[in-house]
Design an enzyme around this catalytic site. Structure first.
Site, mmCIF file in Angstrom:
data_model
loop_
_atom_site.group_PDB
_atom_site.id
_atom_site.type_symbol
_atom_site.label_atom_id
_atom_site.label_comp_id
_atom_site.label_asym_id
_atom_site.label_seq_id
_atom_site.Cartn_x
_atom_site.Cartn_y
_atom_site.Cartn_z
ATOM 1 N N HIS A 1 -16.314 5.189 -20.653
ATOM 2 C CA HIS A 1 -15.391 4.623 -19.657
ATOM 3 C C HIS A 1 -14.628 3.447 -20.196
ATOM 4 C CE1 HIS A 1 -18.087 6.186 -16.210
ATOM 5 N NE2 HIS A 1 -17.555 7.119 -16.948
ATOM 6 N N GLU B 1 -8.403 24.583 -29.760
ATOM 7 C CA GLU B 1 -9.202 23.500 -30.319
ATOM 8 C C GLU B 1 -10.499 23.986 -30.943
ATOM 9 O OE1 GLU B 1 -9.644 20.466 -27.303
ATOM 10 O OE2 GLU B 1 -9.904 21.903 -25.703
ATOM 11 N N ASP C 1 -10.519 18.013 -31.401
ATOM 12 C CA ASP C 1 -11.639 18.949 -31.477
ATOM 13 C C ASP C 1 -11.466 19.941 -32.622
ATOM 14 O OD1 ASP C 1 -13.628 18.316 -29.564
ATOM 15 O OD2 ASP C 1 -12.173 18.760 -27.996
ATOM 16 N N CYS D 1 -1.434 17.966 -28.937
ATOM 17 C CA CYS D 1 -1.735 16.868 -28.016
ATOM 18 C C CYS D 1 -2.957 16.070 -28.458
ATOM 19 C CB CYS D 1 -1.897 17.368 -26.586
ATOM 20 S SG CYS D 1 -3.290 18.485 -26.386
HETATM 21 C C1 PEP Z 1 -8.296 17.377 -28.486
HETATM 22 O O1 PEP Z 1 -9.416 17.878 -28.610
HETATM 23 O O2 PEP Z 1 -7.520 17.172 -29.435
HETATM 24 C C2 PEP Z 1 -7.826 16.975 -27.161
HETATM 25 C C3 PEP Z 1 -6.589 16.595 -26.979
HETATM 26 O O3 PEP Z 1 -8.744 16.941 -26.159
HETATM 27 P P1 PEP Z 1 -9.825 15.782 -25.962
HETATM 28 O O4 PEP Z 1 -9.517 14.704 -26.954
HETATM 29 O O5 PEP Z 1 -9.701 15.320 -24.558
HETATM 30 O O6 PEP Z 1 -11.085 16.507 -26.243
HETATM 31 MG MG MG Z 2 -10.521 18.491 -26.856
#
Ligand code: PEP
Ligand code: MG
Length: 761
Positions: free
Chosen positions: A366, A607, A631, A678
């Site tokens: 958090h 991912e 990921d 992303c």
């Molecule tokens: C990622 O895995 O790159 C992603 C954007 O998701 P998170 O970081 O929320 O796992």
């Molecule tokens: Mg992810």
């Protein structure tokens, strides 16, 4: 052997200073191995020599005087070769060097092992024996194992400046760096303020006082209170426990007397000018460790009693302190805690807080989420950091790379102050970039979107000229609650995001929990959570949760029509199809209920390696795809994204990751679909250039990075980016790739500070 090992390591761990630790090591090892000599040499970084720091068996006068260069003598040889040396007749070895001041000629056999921490040789541990004999295999492995375990302890002590307690003339405590993971990007130079929870003995820093009388007063008042509480407790239990069982309370009361722990704590307050809390924690923890190291199981159990008692007194002391909360935070405070909590963020006035460090936790804790939203550089999971000893020390924080530097050199401080100044300057100037398009010198437009989670992100994103939201992490609002939000609560939250960005697109990702993101009210306990029940897997097993979320999203989009729904952690076609069917069902039901809602664009994240190899099949079934490089990198490289010990291996410039990214964009485009990135990689200006050259349609990133990425893109021709990509794809080393990108882009006139995240400090 195992119990001997554990005992030595435990004792050394409990030592108050490096000096004490070193003397303890030589004394215990000599006793355990039954040898005549045990000595320890440590590397003095200033002179680059291994200095004799403690010895049992050699002439003690030689401590601090005898030193060897790497490669010099047997000790230097062990250090240089980074492997043990076991000799039955040391004198006959060509590297043998004689130091008359040690009286060494009497010892023939020699066994030395290097002390190595995170790949660096810190020193050498040596045992010697008068008679000519070879130490056997078990002795050698004992010393090797012990050296490996002691390395971390020694590294801690060195790093926090404990070395200046050792009487080495002219010694300057070495700069040390501790690894964590990035919680929120940025750099900071400041003074540490350690904060600790109300009652945690291990988190109490060693703090001194000028007012011993006042501390004694606090302590005695707390003791009285705890005594009263214990008596009350004992009386309350009168009807439920027999007298013998309640005798424990008498034991407790006995421990608090002047002739027992109570007296010991008072002595520490007086003799070491310690604050009552510090003296209490020190004495209690010493006793806890002593009890814990005892062989007798009954006595080991006493450790729990002593700890419990200590916590009671600490809580009583804290209640008195409540009124005198710390108000004197330094002008540039770096707040450090074993486990930072969201509420701790409010302790320091905003204009004084420059950085955060949490020894535990990960980038999805958090506090890290809030820190990102607040733009405070944060390092999480700095597990080796001896934070209790850092209060009041000046340190450097490089949150880009998840590093904490203690005892920083003047050059390092200067370098990071420069970076900080430039970042401040840049953040004042980015407004000028907001109205300008994100395009290269030759007019190629690359849409830059943002990743959001909290409403704070939304405000910052619009301010920085985001063209859309590429990833709205819906789990963040789930994480900050104490129960699942209702459909209506979700609808309101989603509506707020959609309205703020309309008509720009907002990509809402369905709940992505599991892995390191667990909801307090929906705990998932697994041995291997990153390979377990996470993302879409949880949603498909709980359609009631998934459908409520999808309905809330769809309802929120009514009349706005800028919603895109994205599915996380897809690893197979049937999984994707099942999720899409559920979304269609929710949409149809809403139409039947009379809502006038357009079916939004639907997409999936890539991912996991399985999805990468099926990107064409997945693309055919959706409107868009988005690559989660955070990921994808961890799964391709088998490197936990939150484990600081392997953080050095986690690199999205790894050739395997780059090849995967090229393949995905080609496959998805072959199916006529769009694809974005992303993950954090998209917000790294150097990486963004590569992704643009690969052909990604959109990059989505943290709002803080958007102006930097835009600024770099606007400095380049598309042909520059393509040429760089071709060069990089022929390379095999992630670090070399990072460096090549840095050199090339700075050569093209990009400000090197914008590329900081991939450079070495
Ligand atoms: C990622 O895995 O790159 C992603 C954007 O998701 P998170 O970081 O929320 O796992
Ligand atoms: Mg992810």
């Amino acid at each position: 052997m195992l119990s001997a090992l554990r005992k030595v390591v435990q004792e050394v761990n409990a030592a108050a200073s490096l000096e004490q630790a070193l003397w303890l090591i030589v004394e215990r090892v000599r006793a355990e191995m039954n040898t005549q000599v045990c000595s320890i040499y440590l590397l003095d970084t200033a002179s680059q020599r291994y200095i004799l720091m403690a010895t049992e068996g050699l002439n003690r006068e030689s401590v601090g005087r005898v030193s060897l260069a790497p490669g010099e003598g047997l000790v230097g040889l062990v250090a240089r070769r980074e492997e043990p040396l076991n000799l039955d007749d040391a004198e006959s070895h060509p590297q043998y060097r004689y130091f008359p001041e040690t009286g060494e000629e009497r010892f023939r056999s020699f066994l030395g092992t290097p002390i190595i921490h995170l790949g660096k040789v810190l020193g050498v541990l040596v045992v010697q024996q008068v008679e000519e004999r070879r130490f056997d295999e078990s002795e050698e492995s004992f010393l090797v194992t012990l050296s490996a375990q002691l390395a971390a302890v020694i590294a801690h002590a060195e790093a926090t400046g404990s070395l200046d307690q050792v009487t080495l003339h002219g010694y300057r405590p070495p700069q040390a760096s501790f690894i964590g993971v990035c919680g929120a990007q940025g750099v900071a130079v400041g003074e540490v303020a350690v904060i600790y929870p109300a009652a945690d003995l291990y988190g109490v820093p060693l703090a001194r006082t000028d007012d011993i009388e006042a501390e004694l007063g606090h302590f005695n008042a707390a003791l009285c209170r705890v005594r009263r509480d214990l008596q009350d407790l004992s009386e309350q239990l009168q009807h439920r426990l027999r007298e013998e069982e309640r005798a424990l309370f008498d034991v407790y009361l006995g421990m608090l007397t002047d002739s027992a722990l109570g007296g010991e704590i008072v002595n520490r307050i007086v003799s070491e000018s310690l604050q009552a809390r510090s003296a209490l924690a020190k004495v209690i923890l010493e006793h806890v460790r002593t009890f814990e190291s005892m062989d007798d199981s009954y006595l080991r159990e006493r450790a729990t009693d002593v700890r419990d008692l200590g916590l009671r007194v600490l809580a009583a002391l804290d209640q008195q302190h409540e009124r005198a909360k710390r108000i004197d935070y330094p002008a540039s405070t770096i707040l450090v805690a074993e486990e930072l909590t969201a509420s701790m963020l409010g302790e320091v006035p905003e204009d004084r807080l420059v950085g955060l460090i949490s020894v535990r936790g990960s980038s999805s804790s958090h506090v890290a989420i809030l820190a990102r939203a607040m733009g405070i550089p944060t390092v999480m999971g700095a597990v080796d950091l001896p934070y209790q000893q850092l209060d009041g020390r000046h340190i450097v924080l490089d949150a880009y790379r998840g590093r904490v530097y203690t005892n920083p050199s003047a050059e390092l401080v200067h370098q990071f102050e420069e970076i900080w100044r430039e970042e401040q300057q840049f953040s004042r100037e980015y407004h000028a970039l907001t109205p300008l398009p994100s395009e290269t010198l030759d007019g190629k437009h690359l849409p830059l979107w943002v990743n959001t989670g909290l409403m704070t992100d939304v405000v910052r994103s619009l301010d920085r000229g985001a063209e859309g939201v590429g990833l709205y992490r819906t789990e963040i609002s789930f994480l900050l609650r104490d129960r699942f939000p209702s459909e209506e609560e979700q609808r309101n939250a989603y509506r707020e995001q959609l309205t703020a960005f309309a008509p720009r697109p907002v990509t809402m990702r369905t709940l992505d929990i599991g892995g390191d993101k667990s909801l307090p009210y929906f705990p998932i306990t697994e041995d291997n959570p990153f390979l377990g029940w996470r993302g879409i897997r949880v949603s498909l097993d709980h359609p009631e949760i998934f459908l409520v979320q999808v309905r809330a999203m769809l309802k929120a989009s009514e009349d706005l029509n800028n919603l895109r729904i994205m599915l996380p952690m897809i690893s197979s076609v049937p999984e994707l199809e099942q999720a899409l069917r559920l979304i269609q069902r929710a949409w149809r039901e809403l139409l039947e209920e009379g809502y006038n809602i357009q079916l939004p664009q639907l997409g999936a994240m890539i991912e996991v390696p399985a999805a990468l190899f099926q990107s064409r099949e997945l693309a055919r079934r959706v409107d868009f795809l988005s690559v989660g490089t955070n990921d994808l990198t961890q799964y391709l490289l088998a490197v936990d994204r939150n484990n600081p010990r392997v953080a050095g291996l986690y690199d999205s410039f790894h050739p395997a990751v780059l090849r995967a990214l090229v393949r995905i964009v080609e496959d998805v485009h072959a199916e006529g679909r769009t694809v974005s990135v992303c993950g954090e990689m998209a917000g790294d200006p150097g990486a963004a250039v590569l992704l643009m050259a690969m052909g990604y349609d959109v990059l989505s990133m943290n709002a803080n990075n958007l102006p930097k990425v835009k600024s770099v893109i606007r400095k380049l021709q598309m042909s520059d980016a393509r040429k760089l990509l071709v060069e990089v794809m022929a390379m095999q080393d992630a670090r070399a790739i990072g460096k090549h990108i840095f050199d090339t882009l700075t050569g093209l006139g990009v400000n090197p500070r914008l590329l900081h995240s991939k450079t070495d400090a």
